[in-house]
Design a protein around this motif. Structure first.
Motif, PDB file in Angstrom:
ATOM      1  N   GLY A   1       0.794  -1.182  -0.094  1.00 45.95           N
ATOM      2  CA  GLY A   1       0.000  -0.004  -0.046  1.00 45.95           C
ATOM      3  C   GLY A   1       0.955   1.278   0.123  1.00 45.95           C
ATOM      4  N   LEU A   2       1.843   1.289   0.802  1.00 42.55           N
ATOM      5  CA  LEU A   2       2.772   2.495   0.737  1.00 42.55           C
ATOM      6  C   LEU A   2       3.585   2.628  -0.576  1.00 42.55           C
ATOM      7  N   GLY A   3       3.944   1.294  -1.087  1.00 40.61           N
ATOM      8  CA  GLY A   3       4.479   1.428  -2.400  1.00 40.61           C
ATOM      9  C   GLY A   3       3.671   1.856  -3.371  1.00 40.61           C
ATOM     10  N   ALA A   4       2.226   1.511  -3.563  1.00 41.14           N
ATOM     11  CA  ALA A   4       1.208   2.472  -4.388  1.00 41.14           C
ATOM     12  C   ALA A   4       1.227   3.925  -3.990  1.00 41.14           C
ATOM     13  N   ILE A   5       1.215   4.349  -2.860  1.00 39.48           N
ATOM     14  CA  ILE A   5       1.052   5.725  -2.550  1.00 39.48           C
ATOM     15  C   ILE A   5       2.290   6.582  -3.153  1.00 39.48           C
ATOM     16  N   VAL A   6       3.597   5.805  -2.921  1.00 41.36           N
ATOM     17  CA  VAL A   6       4.670   6.477  -3.546  1.00 41.36           C
ATOM     18  C   VAL A   6       4.881   6.618  -5.076  1.00 41.36           C
ATOM     19  N   ALA A   7       4.099   5.518  -5.593  1.00 36.80           N
ATOM     20  CA  ALA A   7       3.952   5.621  -7.074  1.00 36.80           C
ATOM     21  C   ALA A   7       3.061   6.440  -7.650  1.00 36.80           C
ATOM     22  N   LEU A   8       2.059   6.748  -6.813  1.00 38.31           N
ATOM     23  CA  LEU A   8       0.949   7.792  -7.247  1.00 38.31           C
ATOM     24  C   LEU A   8       1.691   9.188  -7.089  1.00 38.31           C
ATOM     25  N   VAL A   9       2.501   9.275  -5.913  1.00 37.16           N
ATOM     26  CA  VAL A   9       3.215  10.631  -5.489  1.00 37.16           C
ATOM     27  C   VAL A   9       4.029  10.798  -6.791  1.00 37.16           C
ATOM     28  N   LEU A  10       4.910  10.037  -7.162  1.00 35.01           N
ATOM     29  CA  LEU A  10       5.947   9.899  -8.216  1.00 35.01           C
ATOM     30  C   LEU A  10       5.461  10.240  -9.648  1.00 35.01           C
ATOM     31  N   THR A  11       4.274   9.532  -9.886  1.00 36.68           N
ATOM     32  CA  THR A  11       3.451   9.951 -11.218  1.00 36.68           C
ATOM     33  C   THR A  11       3.035  11.517 -11.193  1.00 36.68           C
ATOM     34  N   LEU A  12       2.507  11.818 -10.137  1.00 37.61           N
ATOM     35  CA  LEU A  12       1.922  13.173 -10.207  1.00 37.61           C
ATOM     36  C   LEU A  12       3.059  14.227 -10.061  1.00 37.61           C
ATOM     37  N   ALA A  13       4.078  13.968  -9.353  1.00 36.08           N
ATOM     38  CA  ALA A  13       5.014  14.859  -9.360  1.00 36.08           C
ATOM     39  C   ALA A  13       5.961  15.078 -10.434  1.00 36.08           C
ATOM     40  N   PHE A  14       6.165  14.121 -11.220  1.00 34.07           N
ATOM     41  CA  PHE A  14       7.156  14.186 -12.304  1.00 34.07           C
ATOM     42  C   PHE A  14       6.480  13.819 -13.532  1.00 34.07           C
ATOM     43  N   THR A  15       5.167  14.312 -13.657  1.00 31.44           N
ATOM     44  CA  THR A  15       4.603  14.024 -15.063  1.00 31.44           C
ATOM     45  C   THR A  15       5.079  14.822 -16.135  1.00 31.44           C
ATOM     46  N   PRO A  16       5.798  14.419 -17.270  1.00 31.09           N
ATOM     47  CA  PRO A  16       6.245  15.435 -17.994  1.00 31.09           C
ATOM     48  C   PRO A  16       5.036  15.892 -18.739  1.00 31.09           C
ATOM     49  N   THR A  17       5.327  16.906 -19.707  1.00 32.72           N
ATOM     50  CA  THR A  17       4.249  17.659 -20.393  1.00 32.72           C
ATOM     51  C   THR A  17       4.064  16.715 -21.509  1.00 32.72           C
ATOM     52  N   GLN A  18       2.874  17.207 -22.353  1.00 29.45           N
ATOM     53  CA  GLN A  18       2.330  16.277 -23.440  1.00 29.45           C
ATOM     54  C   GLN A  18       3.174  16.271 -24.557  1.00 29.45           C
ATOM     55  N   SER A  19       3.786  17.350 -24.771  1.00 28.37           N
ATOM     56  CA  SER A  19       4.794  17.248 -25.892  1.00 28.37           C
ATOM     57  C   SER A  19       6.218  16.498 -25.628  1.00 28.37           C
ATOM     58  N   GLU A  20       6.547  16.082 -24.432  1.00 32.36           N
ATOM     59  CA  GLU A  20       7.690  15.312 -23.998  1.00 32.36           C
ATOM     60  C   GLU A  20       7.223  13.926 -24.308  1.00 32.36           C
ATOM     61  N   ILE A  21       5.762  13.436 -23.975  1.00 30.00           N
ATOM     62  CA  ILE A  21       5.395  12.121 -23.795  1.00 30.00           C
ATOM     63  C   ILE A  21       4.974  11.584 -25.211  1.00 30.00           C
ATOM     64  N   GLU A  22       4.651  12.203 -26.064  1.00 23.06           N
ATOM     65  CA  GLU A  22       4.098  11.966 -27.638  1.00 23.06           C
ATOM     66  C   GLU A  22       5.207  11.147 -28.285  1.00 23.06           C
ATOM     67  N   PRO A  23       6.636  11.573 -28.250  1.00 15.58           N
ATOM     68  CA  PRO A  23       7.551  10.770 -29.026  1.00 15.58           C
ATOM     69  C   PRO A  23       7.844   9.176 -28.553  1.00 15.58           C
ATOM     70  N   LEU A  24       7.557   9.406 -27.185  1.00 18.33           N
ATOM     71  CA  LEU A  24       7.466   7.912 -26.450  1.00 18.33           C
ATOM     72  C   LEU A  24       6.550   7.071 -26.770  1.00 18.33           C
TER      73      LEU A  24
ATOM     74  N   VAL B   1       3.639   6.866 -24.780  1.00 19.09           N
ATOM     75  CA  VAL B   1       3.077   6.354 -23.551  1.00 19.09           C
ATOM     76  C   VAL B   1       2.109   7.563 -22.817  1.00 19.09           C
ATOM     77  N   ASP B   2       1.342   7.252 -21.939  1.00 25.30           N
ATOM     78  CA  ASP B   2       0.598   8.374 -21.386  1.00 25.30           C
ATOM     79  C   ASP B   2       0.697   8.300 -19.567  1.00 25.30           C
ATOM     80  N   GLY B   3       0.058   8.927 -18.969  1.00 24.24           N
ATOM     81  CA  GLY B   3       0.296   8.925 -17.629  1.00 24.24           C
ATOM     82  C   GLY B   3      -0.235   7.753 -16.824  1.00 24.24           C
ATOM     83  N   GLY B   4      -1.272   7.068 -17.460  1.00 21.24           N
ATOM     84  CA  GLY B   4      -1.651   5.894 -16.656  1.00 21.24           C
ATOM     85  C   GLY B   4      -0.612   4.762 -16.933  1.00 21.24           C
ATOM     86  N   GLN B   5      -0.183   4.648 -18.222  1.00 21.64           N
ATOM     87  CA  GLN B   5       0.860   3.451 -18.299  1.00 21.64           C
ATOM     88  C   GLN B   5       2.042   3.928 -17.478  1.00 21.64           C
TER      89      GLN B   5
END
Length: 141
Positions: free
Chosen positions: A63-86, A88-92
């Motif tokens: 459970g704590l690992g899931a919370i850390v994953a959520l925080v990391l996802t929200l804190a370091f989500t790149p902008t849409q222009s940086e994700i398109e070449p890769l 992947v989206d935020g859910g992945q």
């Protein structure tokens, strides 16, 4: 309306019937079959100690690992222009981080439970116990 039977009116011309008492002779009680029971008592000394519930520690770690994953996802989500070449989206990204962080959390939870187990192993008590086994004489134990 009621379906109750209507009592018959008394007829004075009919003679009352004689009532004979029924005599019941007492019978001897039937003895119950005697069951012979043999009891074996053994004594032993056991060690009693507290132990942590490993499943709960590992679930808490996941459970704590899931919370850390959520925080990391929200804190370091790149902008849409940086994700398109890769591609992947935020859910992945959250899914991958969830797999990694939950696995690490389960492992750390198990390690913490082992540490608690070692610490609690020092506080043990020896207790004398008796164990009774009862069985019929005609049966084998």
């Amino acid at each position: 309306m009621s379906n109750a039977p209507i009592p018959a009116e008394p007829n004075d011309s009919a003679a009352p019937a004689a009532v004979e008492p029924i005599i019941v002779e007492p019978t001897a009680p039937v003895p119950a079959p005697e069951i012979l029971i043999e009891t074996e008592v053994t004594s032993d000394t056991v060690t009693v100690r507290r132990a942590p519930k490993y499943g709960r520690f590992m679930t808490l770690g996941a459970g704590l690992g899931a919370i850390v994953a959520l925080v990391l996802t929200l804190a370091f989500t790149p902008t849409q222009s940086e994700i398109e070449p890769l591609g992947v989206d935020g859910g992945q990204v959250f899914g991958f981080l969830l797999l990694i962080c939950a696995s690490i959390g389960v492992a750390l939870g198990a390690l913490v439970a082992l540490a608690f187990d070692r610490a609690l192993a020092k506080r043990t008590a020896s207790v004398a116990v008796e164990h009774e086994v009862a069985h019929r004489v005609d049966e084998t134990p």
